[in-house]
Design an enzyme around this catalytic site. Sequence first.
Site, mmCIF file in Angstrom:
data_model
loop_
_atom_site.group_PDB
_atom_site.id
_atom_site.type_symbol
_atom_site.label_atom_id
_atom_site.label_comp_id
_atom_site.label_asym_id
_atom_site.label_seq_id
_atom_site.Cartn_x
_atom_site.Cartn_y
_atom_site.Cartn_z
ATOM 1 N N LYS A 1 -22.999 6.042 19.846
ATOM 2 C CA LYS A 1 -24.442 6.129 19.612
ATOM 3 C C LYS A 1 -24.685 7.078 18.438
ATOM 4 C CE LYS A 1 -28.487 6.020 22.566
ATOM 5 N NZ LYS A 1 -28.905 5.780 23.944
ATOM 6 N N GLU B 1 -35.310 1.328 38.715
ATOM 7 C CA GLU B 1 -36.570 1.801 39.292
ATOM 8 C C GLU B 1 -36.744 1.360 40.737
ATOM 9 O OE1 GLU B 1 -36.256 0.519 36.251
ATOM 10 O OE2 GLU B 1 -36.860 2.169 34.938
ATOM 11 N N ARG C 1 -42.077 -2.540 38.126
ATOM 12 C CA ARG C 1 -40.946 -3.250 38.713
ATOM 13 C C ARG C 1 -40.816 -3.039 40.193
ATOM 14 N NH1 ARG C 1 -35.887 -3.588 34.916
ATOM 15 N NH2 ARG C 1 -36.997 -5.049 33.604
HETATM 16 C C1 LIG Z 1 -36.992 -0.793 33.100
HETATM 17 C C2 LIG Z 1 -36.820 0.255 32.042
HETATM 18 N N1 LIG Z 1 -36.631 1.540 32.397
HETATM 19 C C3 LIG Z 1 -36.491 2.492 31.447
HETATM 20 C C4 LIG Z 1 -36.532 2.164 30.128
HETATM 21 C C5 LIG Z 1 -36.445 3.263 29.061
HETATM 22 N N2 LIG Z 1 -35.255 3.114 28.251
HETATM 23 C C6 LIG Z 1 -35.278 2.563 27.024
HETATM 24 S S1 LIG Z 1 -33.790 2.495 26.316
HETATM 25 C C7 LIG Z 1 -33.058 3.268 27.620
HETATM 26 C C8 LIG Z 1 -31.588 3.564 27.597
HETATM 27 C C9 LIG Z 1 -30.823 2.319 27.311
HETATM 28 O O1 LIG Z 1 -29.454 2.593 27.340
HETATM 29 P P1 LIG Z 1 -28.459 1.472 26.906
HETATM 30 O O2 LIG Z 1 -28.833 0.178 27.521
HETATM 31 O O3 LIG Z 1 -27.085 1.959 27.187
HETATM 32 O O4 LIG Z 1 -28.684 1.309 25.351
HETATM 33 P P2 LIG Z 1 -28.379 2.369 24.188
HETATM 34 O O5 LIG Z 1 -29.679 3.001 23.859
HETATM 35 O O6 LIG Z 1 -27.376 3.360 24.683
HETATM 36 O O7 LIG Z 1 -27.857 1.554 23.073
HETATM 37 C C10 LIG Z 1 -33.999 3.555 28.613
HETATM 38 C C11 LIG Z 1 -33.710 4.233 29.885
HETATM 39 C C12 LIG Z 1 -36.733 0.817 29.802
HETATM 40 N N3 LIG Z 1 -36.817 0.407 28.535
HETATM 41 N N4 LIG Z 1 -36.862 -0.116 30.768
#
Ligand SMILES: Cc1ncc(C[n+]2csc(CCOP(=O)(O)OP(=O)(O)O)c2C)c(N)n1
Length: 641
Positions: free
Chosen positions: A283, A360, A388
């Site tokens: 990242k 969630e 959700r």
């Molecule tokens: C249902 C939901 N909960 C929380 C979020 C907030 N959120 C956006 S990106 C993220 C982390 C995503 O991690 P990952 O899938 O590993 O992708 P990365 O950013 O590491 O590439 C979160 C928790 C969301 N978008 N949707």
Amino acid sequence: MTLLECIDGPEDLKKLNQDQLTRLAGEIRDVLIETVTRTGGHLGPNLGVVELTIAVHRVFDSPKDRIVWDTGHQAYVHKLLTGRFAQFGTLRQRGGLTGYPSRAESEHDLVENSHASTSLSYADGLAKAYKLRGEPDRTVVAVIGDGALTGGMAWEALNNIAAAKDSRLVMIVNDNGWSYQPTIGGLAEHLAAIRVNPRYEHVLDYIKTTLPRAPLVGPPLYGTLHRVKKGIKDVIQPQVMFEDLGIKYVGPIDGHDERLMETALRHARDFGGPVLVHVITKKGFGYPAAEQNEIDCLHQFPAAGAQPGSWSRVFGDELLAIGARRPDVVAITAAMLHPTGLAQFAAAYPDRVYDVGIAEQHAVTSAAGLALGGLHPVVAIYSTFLNRAFDQMLMDVALHRLPVTFVLDRAGVTGLDGASHHGMWDGSIMQLIPGMKTAAPRDAKRIAELLNEAAEVSDGPTVVRFPKGNVGGEVEAIAKLGGMDVLRVPAAGLGGDVLLVGAGPMVLTGLEIADRLAGHGIGVTVVDPRWTKPVDAALTGAARRHRLVVTIEDNGRVGGFGDAVARLLRDHDVDVPVKTFGLPQEFLAHGTRQEVLDEAGLSSQQLALHITEAVARRSPAEVLPAPADAREAAPEGRPVE
Ligand SMILES: Cc1ncc(C[n+]2csc(CCOP(=O)(O)OP(=O)(O)O)c2C)c(N)n1
């Protein structure tokens, strides 16, 4: 001219040689850093998928092949490679490019829902549709992060995909070990174990290449070994559970080696059934400030953590104080410890915080379990993501009258993240849940008060909701009306024309409106209900003493606080007219919070105009003029009722 400027679409990308691709990756990173540090947005995730996205667009044939970006926050590189470089500087600005895929922007964008963990389900359905419609040459690609893979929907999808053996479906798991924070849980540990154990691939290579060459014993021995492959895997590393689920697994692949990525993706594409390609990336790759950022690898710029003065931080500070007095109070986050303001509580009480991953639904029902076990859980969550877990709130928590407090951050208009991030549904959803009590603080002092009151409720669930951004100044009550705060009464000489009830910080807009209307001879009583559900019965008496009741809320108008007030008055045969102002029940585009509120007609000027006209309609004898400035600011032809 840069290479990036020459890329109008994936076809142009396919003409470049390996050296040019390396140069292009560098150019993309420069543009990402320059733009996102100016406009704000998701920096770390996009820096990490530069080579991955290049490889995807070279191997697959978008838009014939469909690419689904899970969550969609990592699709900036995809935007740059699909003809949107020239507009990239408008990222997340009103009228500019959105921060997620957008069907209106490009035929290469398909899914614009920014809620995580949906991509595999979309992809499962798409692949089945193409098969049924007789379009066998189309492959569906889902790109999902290890964080999003912690969501329950992703597992429901995998279960189905495993059974759809002839789906042309490539799942790319972008494993950087992080969500906002290091990804938690058994799955994360499993992926990490695969990541650090390169021996697995070497042993399998040895079996495949060396043993079959031995005469006579070769092929049978290979077959035998293949059959006991699982056993070998057990010895040298934990099993790759995807294969145990029946899903073909390829990896782990270095996601920053573009050529290797292409090779893996071509194999996966040509396999003809569902394949999971496990890609390891870093990242923030290529930008030391992101790579070395210990909180979240600059997941977002500027940092999403609860800054001093923000609603989230005020909540976090108060929870810390409550936690010191109440050992039964525990906190739950769904992968968003810092943004929801729980960092201080977590530092003080590490054993009393649960990060459940992007889960969630599990967060809510496990909170129910904690409550059944005698604790008082506080689920800190963004309003939009709690959507959700409606059934979990309704049946698992409320039906059992469990003392769980939901703290809904980013309630109301959130701004630049657009339609799927506005927290404009919770106010209506909560009205449906029997026994649910909801509070909307207007300022920092009220967060503390209402959070404490919520934590004292022991016979059912409570909600405390507040918006994104910084808290404003504190406004003290001048009187009480039942459990509500009266903030303003009509000035001497003015009548009780309007009873204005504003939920949360919208009551501060109500004070501005009262000032405007006072200048035009209209007397306004301004009330902060504090608790928006149940509606305080004292409103009935107060309504009878006014000629018009007005409600204002930062939530969808349908079924929200205003409707609940109107229902209360109807039920008590109070026939004073009620005007309910809130967000139109639409998917509202991105813009700053103020821009979106203005467009929705929720500025004090616009509201003052509408209220003046409504009062005038009810006072034919003495027609009141509308404030001139409000008339100028009125939105054209936009229905507000
Ligand atoms: C249902 C939901 N909960 C929380 C979020 C907030 N959120 C956006 S990106 C993220 C982390 C995503 O991690 P990952 O899938 O590993 O992708 P990365 O950013 O590491 O590439 C979160 C928790 C969301 N978008 N949707």
